[in-house]
Design an enzyme around this catalytic site. Sequence first.
Site, PDB file in Angstrom:
ATOM      1  N   ASN A 136       0.862  -1.188   0.000  1.00  0.00           N
ATOM      2  CA  ASN A 136       0.000   0.000   0.000  1.00  0.00           C
ATOM      3  C   ASN A 136       0.897   1.236   0.000  1.00  0.00           C
ATOM      4  O   ASN A 136       1.517   1.553   1.010  1.00  0.00           O
ATOM      5  CB  ASN A 136      -0.889  -0.032   1.258  1.00  0.00           C
ATOM      6  CG  ASN A 136      -1.737   1.220   1.402  1.00  0.00           C
ATOM      7  OD1 ASN A 136      -1.804   2.042   0.483  1.00  0.00           O
ATOM      8  ND2 ASN A 136      -2.381   1.361   2.544  1.00  0.00           N
ATOM      9  N   LYS A 161       0.001   4.296  -0.231  1.00  0.00           N
ATOM     10  CA  LYS A 161      -0.642   5.471   0.386  1.00  0.00           C
ATOM     11  C   LYS A 161      -0.410   6.716  -0.491  1.00  0.00           C
ATOM     12  O   LYS A 161      -0.427   6.603  -1.712  1.00  0.00           O
ATOM     13  CB  LYS A 161      -0.134   5.646   1.821  1.00  0.00           C
ATOM     14  CG  LYS A 161      -0.256   4.341   2.638  1.00  0.00           C
ATOM     15  CD  LYS A 161       0.006   4.510   4.106  1.00  0.00           C
ATOM     16  CE  LYS A 161      -0.132   3.174   4.817  1.00  0.00           C
ATOM     17  NZ  LYS A 161      -0.054   3.261   6.265  1.00  0.00           N
ATOM     18  N   HIS A 179      -9.509   1.287   5.036  1.00  0.00           N
ATOM     19  CA  HIS A 179      -8.242   1.442   5.761  1.00  0.00           C
ATOM     20  C   HIS A 179      -8.471   2.344   6.974  1.00  0.00           C
ATOM     21  O   HIS A 179      -9.246   3.297   6.904  1.00  0.00           O
ATOM     22  CB  HIS A 179      -7.177   2.040   4.831  1.00  0.00           C
ATOM     23  CG  HIS A 179      -5.803   1.950   5.404  1.00  0.00           C
ATOM     24  ND1 HIS A 179      -5.356   2.807   6.387  1.00  0.00           N
ATOM     25  CD2 HIS A 179      -4.781   1.087   5.161  1.00  0.00           C
ATOM     26  CE1 HIS A 179      -4.109   2.472   6.717  1.00  0.00           C
ATOM     27  NE2 HIS A 179      -3.742   1.436   5.994  1.00  0.00           N
ATOM     28  N   GLU A 225      -6.798   4.656   8.144  1.00  0.00           N
ATOM     29  CA  GLU A 225      -6.520   6.078   7.880  1.00  0.00           C
ATOM     30  C   GLU A 225      -7.742   6.747   7.268  1.00  0.00           C
ATOM     31  O   GLU A 225      -8.014   7.921   7.520  1.00  0.00           O
ATOM     32  CB  GLU A 225      -5.279   6.198   6.973  1.00  0.00           C
ATOM     33  CG  GLU A 225      -4.004   5.906   7.760  1.00  0.00           C
ATOM     34  CD  GLU A 225      -2.847   5.396   6.916  1.00  0.00           C
ATOM     35  OE1 GLU A 225      -2.914   5.450   5.677  1.00  0.00           O
ATOM     36  OE2 GLU A 225      -1.856   4.937   7.528  1.00  0.00           O
ATOM     37  N   GLU A 273      -5.168  -4.779  10.662  1.00  0.00           N
ATOM     38  CA  GLU A 273      -4.124  -3.779  10.858  1.00  0.00           C
ATOM     39  C   GLU A 273      -4.400  -3.019  12.149  1.00  0.00           C
ATOM     40  O   GLU A 273      -5.204  -2.065  12.154  1.00  0.00           O
ATOM     41  CB  GLU A 273      -4.113  -2.785   9.689  1.00  0.00           C
ATOM     42  CG  GLU A 273      -3.841  -3.410   8.341  1.00  0.00           C
ATOM     43  CD  GLU A 273      -3.276  -2.373   7.364  1.00  0.00           C
ATOM     44  OE1 GLU A 273      -2.138  -2.565   6.918  1.00  0.00           O
ATOM     45  OE2 GLU A 273      -3.956  -1.383   7.074  1.00  0.00           O
ATOM     46  N   GLY A 299       2.914   2.236  10.855  1.00  0.00           N
ATOM     47  CA  GLY A 299       3.915   3.297  10.734  1.00  0.00           C
ATOM     48  C   GLY A 299       4.666   3.602  12.017  1.00  0.00           C
ATOM     49  O   GLY A 299       5.362   4.610  12.107  1.00  0.00           O
ATOM     50  N   SER A 347       3.638  -2.206  10.307  1.00  0.00           N
ATOM     51  CA  SER A 347       5.084  -2.320  10.550  1.00  0.00           C
ATOM     52  C   SER A 347       5.662  -3.674  10.145  1.00  0.00           C
ATOM     53  O   SER A 347       6.564  -4.196  10.818  1.00  0.00           O
ATOM     54  CB  SER A 347       5.417  -2.004  12.010  1.00  0.00           C
ATOM     55  OG  SER A 347       5.083  -0.660  12.318  1.00  0.00           O
TER      56      SER A 347
END
Length: 248
Positions: A11, A13, A96, A98, A166, A172, A211
Amino acid sequence: MSSSAAFIVGNWKLNGTGQGLGQIRSIAEGVQDAPSVRVAICPPATLLSRAAQVIQGSKLSLGGQDCHPEINGAFTGDISAEMLADAGAQVVILGHSERRAAYGETNTLVASKVSAALRAGLEPIICVGESLTQRRSGEALRVVVGQVVGSLPSEAAHHRFAVAYEPVWAIGTGLTPTLNEIEEVHLAIRSALKDIFGPAGLRPPILYGGSVKPDNAAEILKGQEVGGALVGGASLKAEDFLAIVGAV
Ligand code: 13P
């Protein structure tokens, strides 16, 4: 690992311009010799058609990172699942964390996007995951299973799709859950999929994301019901991403 071919997805992003096409080419070349792995890269939508040309004839798949539920209409700035397919995508990441956090995407909206992806012939990868506060208060399984139940339309039973676990706090950050914690959530997701879809719930791969790096991928991919990985930062460099593919 589960028995079917592992699915490793990158991904990108909000990263990548035309300069990144060289990395996509290298990934496509590198996965040619990995028969037991399915691999996809999800670059920004602006790169999809150029990436499709660069990887033509390879076994690398391409994907989008989101789609609108409708086919077309007055939705400035949005992209439909059909448009992603037209640009060369075979898969699409949906829900996702985010997007759930920054754009307030609800399970209901995610489910409508999953329906759109299936309508367009794309394989959706539906993301779920708990926050650190939810994990600390013992709510991780309840939250994740609730997202799985709420984000999957019933017709998914007849299509190919994947779920990606996730944990928000692992994205991250360099932090990862223990293998036991990952397995506990993956087993709960599998059990929810079986409850919803019956025997068809055994099929979808359950990916882990958050990660994943070349040095922890092999350990994570050993986990029970871990059917692959959804990789953010480490998918931007072909060398790192191919090392993760090689850890399968
Ligand atoms: P990182 O691998 O950078 O933690 O990102 C994970 C992710 O959000 C993939 O969708």
